[in-house]
Design a protein around this motif. Structure first.
Motif: not given
Ligand SMILES: Nc1ncnc2c1ncn2[C@@H]1O[C@H](COP(=O)(O)OP(=O)(O)OP(=O)(O)O)[C@@H](O)[C@H]1O
Ligand SMILES: [Mg+2]
Lengths: 277, 388
Positions: B13, B39-40, B42-45
């Motif tokens: 990011f 959590s965190g 990167g799944k959603s990303t």
């Molecule tokens: N727009 C953004 N700008 C900066 N960092 C981001 C952004 N979106 C996500 N992140 C960071 O990227 C990392 C992965 O985020 P992501 O949302 O993919 O996690 P996740 O696995 O889906 O977590 P969760 O289970 O909590 O939903 C995290 O450290 C988050 O803080």
């Protein structure tokens, strides 16, 4: 003990309420009284509490404006025109400022704020010269146009805060659903912020309705708005207080109607049910 | 329907957060792959990149061998179910489902048929005229599903679609979703942080872990649920998959004639196993042993490997989980230890699953043995599984 305490509190609450009522509603009632009493009794000392009410002043303002133009109608034309010209610019601008990555976004917003803060009087002469040069002096459109320097910045600020409230996921869902940005704006975002558009229109209307500075230099005799007409009563053959009061009372009515009708939009939640509850 | 290939995907990011790095895997046509991790991680990303809502910093994304890395979400023909559903609040359930089809300029009568079929399938017919605000959580979840399936897309992307439901509804929807996938046969990428959901739903499960720089990879292992459970590739996967989690114990290995002796660090407990090629290389060093809770067996005291007081026992009806401490340093599975200077003090709490009839009284000694053949072995420095 606690019982007396409570009744004392209640009394205090009512007293405070009455005080506020006196401050806010008092002048209005006094003006209404002024409008319907014979002009010569306006400022007698001690105040004359009984009088024969008459509607001559209202009749004069509404039906028989004499040499004065139909100012109520002029005010409506200018205010509604200002709202109609305002929305097609401020809504897309607010959408762009809320959603797109724009360079200098912050500066644009601050510049708008600056325009709102600056006293309109400072711009009167330049606007007058400008409008005269392009030959629009005295027209409704000149006032509608110049009012945009106030209504657009204000509306953009207000609209942006409404659009900011719409979850970005809704637009992302629409993108995945295959919609382009203009479809998303027209079919998703704007319908959701419709209450916001209504509220913004209300404020733009009231802004324009209450504005006296621009019509003062830009209107002509036939396009003068209500505030200008009211000012006129100070000049001609002595101060006609009942006419002034009647004009002021009439001027209050449209904003009041608008707020009464659209009141529910001001408080209604915008995105209820879109995301998990 | 299509296959999907992530080829060395990375996302950093603008603020410098490395969310995803070096992720490569494929989802076969019609396959149901679950992304799971804390959590965190990167799944959603990752899912948002698959949808086209997030740009890639590195790597390529293929669908059916066509490079879609630069393709707009509008043109990808995928459907996404958002964690918070993201239903259009001002539209009826019908219009919510029809919206995507209208964008594809489909004739009205065809849209109507598709929407009604999908509503039928999801038991939503009665609610078609309602707005999302007037639906329960489970109904909204089904509308979100309906909006996805009605389009017959090439692939489904789902981001924790069940996380807002109560436990009972979640279990029910889990089954329905799986059935739906089998019926429709649509390639599905499904995100959850719930490992039970991952294990029960995925044809294959990808275990992800947060990364802190572009050199690592989020992807720890991608395999069938059973393989993840039986042959975890490292400490992270071993500790993440399974509930209660696998126990980790530090042991000192020494070579003896034809066998290996393992002494549990900090205790007098030790056992021997037949020498194995790869493991023998660790003789004279510390390694980490993994023991699943169900690998413990209650035994006579003379055969016991562990014989500790049990301060806590959780009776769940079918099973009882007993917790006990050994005087051995604990293992932190989240960070591979980059030191040779291993701790030898501390307390390590272990958990065993035993039949309820054998539940001990509080603070009673419980003699336990372990099926040594099934032990998992891990390198304490890299965390990688040691296998022969
Ligand atoms: N727009 C953004 N700008 C900066 N960092 C981001 C952004 N979106 C996500 N992140 C960071 O990227 C990392 C992965 O985020 P992501 O949302 O993919 O996690 P996740 O696995 O889906 O977590 P969760 O289970 O909590 O939903 C995290 O450290 C988050 O803080
Ligand atoms: Mg997430």
């Amino acid at each position: 003990m606690s019982r007396r305490h409570t009744s004392f509190n209640t009394a205090l609450t009512y007293a405070a309420g009455l005080l506020f009522l006196a401050i806010f509603v008092g002048p209005i009632l006094w003006f209404i009284a002024l409008a319907i009493r014979p002009a010569e009794t306006a400022f007698t000392m001690p105040p004359q509490l009984t009088f024969e009410p008459n509607l001559d002043a209202f009749r004069h303002i509404l039906v028989d404006p004499g040499t004065n133009a139909p100012q109520l109608v002029n005010s409506l034309i200018v205010a509604i025109g200002a709202v109609l010209l305002n929305l097609p610019f401020s809504v897309p601008a607010a959408y762009a400022l809320s959603r797109f990555k724009l360079r200098g976004k912050k500066n644009i917003m601050l510049w708008y704020l600056g325009l709102l803060m600056a006293p309109p009087v400072a711009f009167l002469i330049p606007y007058f010269i400008l409008i005269t040069r392009i030959g629009l002096q005295g027209s409704y459109f000149s006032m509608i146009l110049v009012l945009q320097t106030l209504t657009i910045p204000f509306s953009v600020w207000l609209m942006k805060s409404f659009i900011d409230e719409v979850p970005v996921e809704l637009e992302e869902a629409a993108r995945v659903d295959g919609a382009r940005w203009y479809t998303i704006m027209l079919r998703i975002t704007l319908p959701i912020v419709r209450p916001g558009i209504i509220v913004t229109s209300m404020f733009a209307f009231v802004f324009a309705w209450n504005n006296a500075a621009f019509p003062l230099v830009l209107s002509s005799r036939s396009t003068a708005t209500l505030p200008i007409g009211t000012l006129g009563y100070f000049a001609t053959s002595g101060v006609t207080w009942n006419y002034i009061a009647a004009a002021a009372v009439l001027a209050m009515i449209p904003p009041m109607i608008i707020f009464l009708v659209f009141d529910r939009y001001v408080v209604r939640g915008l995105t209820f049910g879109s995301v998990k509850g | 329907m299509a296959s999907m290939t992530f080829d060395g995907i990375g996302k950093t990011f603008p603020d410098g957060t490395v969310a995803v790095a070096n992720v490569s895997f494929s989802v076969a046509d019609g396959e149901f792959v679950v992304l799971v991790g804390p959590s965190g991680c990167g799944k959603s990303t990752l899912l948002r990149m698959a949808a086209g809502l997030e740009t890639l910093n590195s790597g390529r994304l293929l669908m059916d061998d066509a490079d879609v890395t630069e393709t707009e979400p509008q043109d990808r023909d995928i459907a996404m179910v958002f964690q918070n559903y993201a239903l259009y609040p001002h539209m009826s359930v019908y219009d919510n489902m029809a919206f995507g089809l209208q964008q594809r300029k489909m004739p009205k009568d065809k849209i109507d048929k598709l929407v009604r079929d999908a509503a039928e399938m999801l038991d939503l017919t009665r609610y078609l005229e309602r707005k999302p605000g007037a639906l329960s959580g489970g109904q909204r979840q089904r509308v979100a599903m309906g909006r996805a399936i009605v389009r017959h897309p090439m692939a489904f992307l789902m981001d924790e679609p069940l996380s807002n439901l109560d436990a009972k509804l979640r279990v029910q929807m889990r089954g329905e979703l799986k059935l739906l996938n089998q019926r429709l046969g649509v390639t599905t990428l499904y995100v959850t942080h719930d490992q039970v959901e991952a294990m029960t739903m995925g044809d294959r499960v990808a275990v992800l872990k947060p990364v802190f720089n572009g050199q690592e990879s989020n992807l720890q292992q991608i395999d069938t649920p059973q393989m993840l459970y039986d042959k975890p590739t490292n400490l992270f996967v071993a500790g993440f998959i399974g509930s209660p989690a696998m126990n980790f114990v530090r042991v000192e290995l020494t070579a003896e004639a034809g066998s290996l002796k393992a002494a549990v660090t900090g205790t007098k407990i030790s056992f021997s196993i037949p020498a194995k090629a790869t493991l023998s290389a660790y003789a004279g060093r510390q390694v980490i042993v993994g023991i699943r809770p169900e690998m413990f067996q209650v035994c006579p005291e003379s055969e016991a490997l562990f014989n500790e007081q049990v301060p806590v026992a959780e009776a769940l009806g079918a099973d009882t989980f007993v917790f006990f401490d050994i005087a051995s340093p604990p293992v932190n599975i989240n960070d591979a230890e980059d030191t040779e200077d291993f701790p030898n003090k501390g307390k390590n709490r272990l958990v065993a699953r035993i039949p309820p009839a054998l539940t001990p009284r509080p603070n009673q000694l419980l003699p336990l043995t372990v099926d040594l053949e099934k032990l998992h072995w891990f390198d304490p420095v890299t965390g990688t599984a040691i296998r022969d």
